[in-house]
Motif scaffolding. Sequence first.
Motif, short mmCIF file in Angstrom:
data_model
loop_
_atom_site.label_atom_id
_atom_site.label_comp_id
_atom_site.label_asym_id
_atom_site.label_seq_id
_atom_site.Cartn_x
_atom_site.Cartn_y
_atom_site.Cartn_z
N THR A 207 0.88 -1.21 -0.07
CA THR A 207 0.15 0.02 0.18
C THR A 207 0.94 1.14 -0.16
N ASN B 53 -12.13 7.01 1.62
CA ASN B 53 -12.88 6.91 3.00
C ASN B 53 -12.03 7.71 4.10
N LYS C 262 -12.31 7.16 7.13
CA LYS C 262 -11.88 6.41 8.14
C LYS C 262 -10.36 5.86 7.91
N PHE C 263 -10.16 5.67 6.82
CA PHE C 263 -8.59 5.11 6.62
C PHE C 263 -8.00 5.98 5.96
N SER D 250 -4.65 8.20 5.25
CA SER D 250 -3.42 8.59 5.45
C SER D 250 -2.76 9.57 5.10
N GLU E 136 -0.46 -2.60 7.54
CA GLU E 136 -1.63 -2.29 8.18
C GLU E 136 -1.72 -0.85 9.11
N ASP F 263 -2.70 1.77 6.32
CA ASP F 263 -4.31 1.80 5.98
C ASP F 263 -5.22 1.91 7.20
N LYS F 264 -4.69 1.19 8.23
CA LYS F 264 -5.69 1.25 9.61
C LYS F 264 -5.41 1.91 10.85
N ARG F 265 -3.91 1.78 11.12
CA ARG F 265 -3.91 2.11 12.37
C ARG F 265 -3.05 3.79 12.53
#
Length: 372
Positions: free
Chosen positions: A131, A139, A141-142, A144, A191, A194-196
């Motif tokens: 990524t 989005n 929420k994700f 970055s 991760e 994209d997520k943390r």
Amino acid sequence: QDHISDQDDHISELAPLPPPIAPPEDQGTKDDALTNSVAAVHCLKSEGGTPLFAEPPSYSDLFLDTLRTSSTPSAPPEVTQADLDELQRLPSIPSVKTEPKVPIRALRREYIQQTESLIQSKQIELIRLGTFQGRLSSNPKFDSTNGCAVISPLVVATHIAPVQVQKRLQLKQTFNSSSSKYGISNSAINEIIDKRAPPVLQTVRHRLGLMRHALIIPSDVHDYLVDERILTQESFVGACGGNIMDPSHTQELVRMLVDGQQGSSKTSKTCSACKVGAALFFREHVVSIVKVPLANGHAYFDIIDSLPNPRTGGMASRTRCKDLSSFEAMLKCYAATRFSDAHFNFIDSNAWNDGMCDFDPRVFQAFVWSSS
């Protein structure tokens, strides 16, 4: 009439006016007057003063003012024939030839060639990640985007203390393969991007009153991560900075990565067994550097960049340097390839000045943490 009479009496008591002053003698032409005023200005300057009507001091004047003293300069001593004879007997000192300054563009070509050679010899390996920052920007929420100031220290924290990060981020399960033989895994980095990192980005920007995609100063992020115990003050090794093109400045970063501690006078030949990571801030971007200790006293040094890299298929990259010399070569190449033409012109025309570092494209900062 009485009133007028009183006034006449008062006037008669006044002292007589003094005789008029004779006109000044002829001072010469206007050119003579200008010459005299300029001479007066030079006289004041020679005594350390600045006349009110003079032009503003130049940089050379300001420099010379620091060298002047309040005492009147004495006349130079007379040189006798004996002094000249003594000078003739002294051995001559050969002149020191200074090496010509190499243009930064030439250094860039040299560093690229050196790095390409190391890639061909497998001493440096380019690893494609899955990524890149901002890939999921549709989005919120994700998202970055411009989140390197959060992504990089989170990569470092997960590399040196994955369990601590899992606990503080309140994750139900640990990062995917976060602790492998070679330190933080590629899947864990994906991760984080994209997520943390996105929730931390949103929180820090909200606290600072920043817009959604605003850049963040790394030190503000570090303060937040330390407050949340995602990074601990006990694991902090130190900070360093300066001219990234000057090895005497970057050596402090290298020593802290190798030894896992600050204050070493020279770089050790063997690496400490602890995991070490650094967030390197340079040219408005932050990358992670993680040291992966090996069993033989050596280590890998990985530069993890969340920006898309054309050489890794447009994804983020992990550049693995398999010894210290390869890492130092890669660091110089990374720095030189981030300069623009305007930066090249500035660097070639201006020597490094600590007092002007905030305006110099060569300036860097690094923050280092260790697992022990």
